[in-house]
Design a protein around this motif. Sequence first.
Motif, PDB file in Angstrom:
ATOM      1  N   UNK A 179       0.841  -1.203   0.000  1.00 30.51           N
ATOM      2  CA  UNK A 179       0.000   0.000   0.000  1.00 30.51           C
ATOM      3  C   UNK A 179       0.870   1.245   0.000  1.00 30.51           C
ATOM      4  N   UNK A 180       0.450   2.246  -0.756  1.00 32.74           N
ATOM      5  CA  UNK A 180       1.117   3.547  -0.794  1.00 32.74           C
ATOM      6  C   UNK A 180       0.034   4.627  -0.784  1.00 32.74           C
ATOM      7  N   UNK A 181       0.423   5.901  -0.888  1.00 29.17           N
ATOM      8  CA  UNK A 181      -0.555   6.979  -0.801  1.00 29.17           C
ATOM      9  C   UNK A 181      -0.438   7.933  -1.982  1.00 29.17           C
ATOM     10  N   UNK A 182      -1.566   8.244  -2.584  1.00 29.85           N
ATOM     11  CA  UNK A 182      -1.612   9.219  -3.661  1.00 29.85           C
ATOM     12  C   UNK A 182      -1.570  10.611  -3.053  1.00 29.85           C
ATOM     13  N   UNK A 183      -0.656  11.444  -3.527  1.00 29.66           N
ATOM     14  CA  UNK A 183      -0.381  12.745  -2.914  1.00 29.66           C
ATOM     15  C   UNK A 183      -0.308  13.829  -3.978  1.00 29.66           C
ATOM     16  N   UNK A 184      -0.873  14.998  -3.680  1.00 34.32           N
ATOM     17  CA  UNK A 184      -0.634  16.118  -4.590  1.00 34.32           C
ATOM     18  C   UNK A 184       0.411  17.037  -3.982  1.00 34.32           C
ATOM     19  N   UNK A 185       1.198  17.648  -4.858  1.00 33.41           N
ATOM     20  CA  UNK A 185       2.172  18.667  -4.463  1.00 33.41           C
ATOM     21  C   UNK A 185       1.937  19.863  -5.367  1.00 33.41           C
ATOM     22  N   UNK A 186       1.743  21.031  -4.788  1.00 28.91           N
ATOM     23  CA  UNK A 186       1.474  22.214  -5.603  1.00 28.91           C
ATOM     24  C   UNK A 186       2.344  23.384  -5.182  1.00 28.91           C
ATOM     25  N   UNK A 187       2.441  24.334  -6.086  1.00 29.14           N
ATOM     26  CA  UNK A 187       3.197  25.553  -5.846  1.00 29.14           C
ATOM     27  C   UNK A 187       2.314  26.722  -6.257  1.00 29.14           C
ATOM     28  N   UNK A 188       1.453  27.135  -5.331  1.00 25.22           N
ATOM     29  CA  UNK A 188       0.570  28.257  -5.609  1.00 25.22           C
ATOM     30  C   UNK A 188       0.097  28.825  -4.281  1.00 25.22           C
ATOM     31  N   UNK A 189       0.425  30.082  -4.026  1.00 23.90           N
ATOM     32  CA  UNK A 189       0.064  30.702  -2.748  1.00 23.90           C
ATOM     33  C   UNK A 189      -1.156  31.595  -2.849  1.00 23.90           C
ATOM     34  N   UNK A 190      -1.722  31.685  -4.042  1.00 28.96           N
ATOM     35  CA  UNK A 190      -2.930  32.477  -4.217  1.00 28.96           C
ATOM     36  C   UNK A 190      -4.073  31.536  -4.618  1.00 28.96           C
ATOM     37  N   UNK A 191      -5.257  32.084  -4.756  1.00 25.82           N
ATOM     38  CA  UNK A 191      -6.430  31.270  -5.067  1.00 25.82           C
ATOM     39  C   UNK A 191      -6.600  31.106  -6.571  1.00 25.82           C
ATOM     40  N   UNK A 192      -5.739  30.273  -7.173  1.00 26.90           N
ATOM     41  CA  UNK A 192      -5.802  30.018  -8.600  1.00 26.90           C
ATOM     42  C   UNK A 192      -6.395  28.652  -8.897  1.00 26.90           C
ATOM     43  N   UNK A 193      -6.323  28.242 -10.157  1.00 28.40           N
ATOM     44  CA  UNK A 193      -6.935  26.991 -10.578  1.00 28.40           C
ATOM     45  C   UNK A 193      -6.226  25.774  -9.980  1.00 28.40           C
ATOM     46  N   UNK A 194      -4.912  25.865  -9.792  1.00 27.22           N
ATOM     47  CA  UNK A 194      -4.191  24.754  -9.160  1.00 27.22           C
ATOM     48  C   UNK A 194      -4.729  24.502  -7.758  1.00 27.22           C
ATOM     49  N   UNK A 195      -5.003  25.589  -7.032  1.00 28.98           N
ATOM     50  CA  UNK A 195      -5.589  25.468  -5.700  1.00 28.98           C
ATOM     51  C   UNK A 195      -7.014  24.934  -5.777  1.00 28.98           C
ATOM     52  N   UNK A 196      -7.786  25.455  -6.743  1.00 32.53           N
ATOM     53  CA  UNK A 196      -9.161  25.014  -6.887  1.00 32.53           C
ATOM     54  C   UNK A 196      -9.279  23.529  -7.191  1.00 32.53           C
ATOM     55  N   UNK A 197      -8.463  23.034  -8.127  1.00 32.02           N
ATOM     56  CA  UNK A 197      -8.574  21.624  -8.493  1.00 32.02           C
ATOM     57  C   UNK A 197      -8.013  20.717  -7.408  1.00 32.02           C
ATOM     58  N   UNK A 198      -6.926  21.120  -6.768  1.00 34.58           N
ATOM     59  CA  UNK A 198      -6.386  20.296  -5.686  1.00 34.58           C
ATOM     60  C   UNK A 198      -7.379  20.209  -4.531  1.00 34.58           C
ATOM     61  N   UNK A 199      -8.065  21.312  -4.254  1.00 35.17           N
ATOM     62  CA  UNK A 199      -9.085  21.292  -3.213  1.00 35.17           C
ATOM     63  C   UNK A 199     -10.295  20.456  -3.630  1.00 35.17           C
ATOM     64  N   UNK A 200     -10.606  20.471  -4.916  1.00 37.27           N
ATOM     65  CA  UNK A 200     -11.697  19.635  -5.414  1.00 37.27           C
ATOM     66  C   UNK A 200     -11.395  18.160  -5.172  1.00 37.27           C
TER      67      UNK A 200
END
Length: 319
Positions: free
Chosen positions: A265-286
Amino acid sequence: MRVNDTTQLMSKLARMRFKNQLIALSLGTLSLASCGEDKSVPKETDTPTSGVLKMVVDETYKPVIEEEVKVFMSNYPDAKIEVSYKPEAEAIQDYLAGKTKLIVVSRKLTEKEEQYCLNNKNVPSSLELAKDAVALVCNKDAKDTAFSILELKGIIAGESQKKYTIVFDNAGSSTLRFITDSVMGGQKTGKNLYAVKGNQQVIDYVKKNPEALGFVGLSFVTDTMDSTAERFSTSIKVASVYSDTMQEYYQPYQADIALKHYPLVRKMTYIKNETYQGLATGFSNFMASDIGQMIMGKERLVPLRMSIVVREAEINTKK
């Protein structure tokens, strides 16, 4: 989850709930930042539900991320998400090189990689989204379909009396790294290991070669069209792996992954680089929202951002 089935879940109430979650999750993910401040200024069109996002995903997670993207874009038509599916090693290199704001892989950054971020004023944040498993697949005519970790170590090291051909999806894949680290413990592998070009190619090779064993991501062997029970692909056999803790053999069923019975077993993980409320934040939060987690559950992963209950059931065979 297929698109037509999933979109039915997208009621107005669910979308309102996601927008509320978006704000809360954004605050949580921003607190995970471990490097310097991002000085970039977002464009006005780059919002949590609009703009263009180019993300890179470990190819092992292609089936589940395809569904996540389809559902997200069907509900937010002003958002365009372009996904490149690559071996994990390449996905992380793209992230460190600043070629993408968001990646989905099976591990967090190492200390060395985080230090590289510090030196380049990058702002990485990560979140574990779901438990995933590495499945061991055999030919349909294979007689050996149950293995202990000790047996697998001997086979992968080329020390087994029975000569297997071991097939992985890619030389830089998360699956090979996981097996090398978690099963082999740094021990050298044998000359019987071969890398092809993707999970489906592993399955195709095993289908044609009775003496082959393949390691693939769980999503590539599950039958997600069956909504009532968990089934594996019928084109190959999914082997059982022995649990030293439970002293039984287990296949990578969702419940046994959740209960830590299945050992790979392992874990699926997201890593992002965005400190504002952009689409990368929106989709990762989704992906971390109830809807995104439901999609992962339908793809037979074990969601880590929503509560799940595993109950034992007895089958009454009496008429």
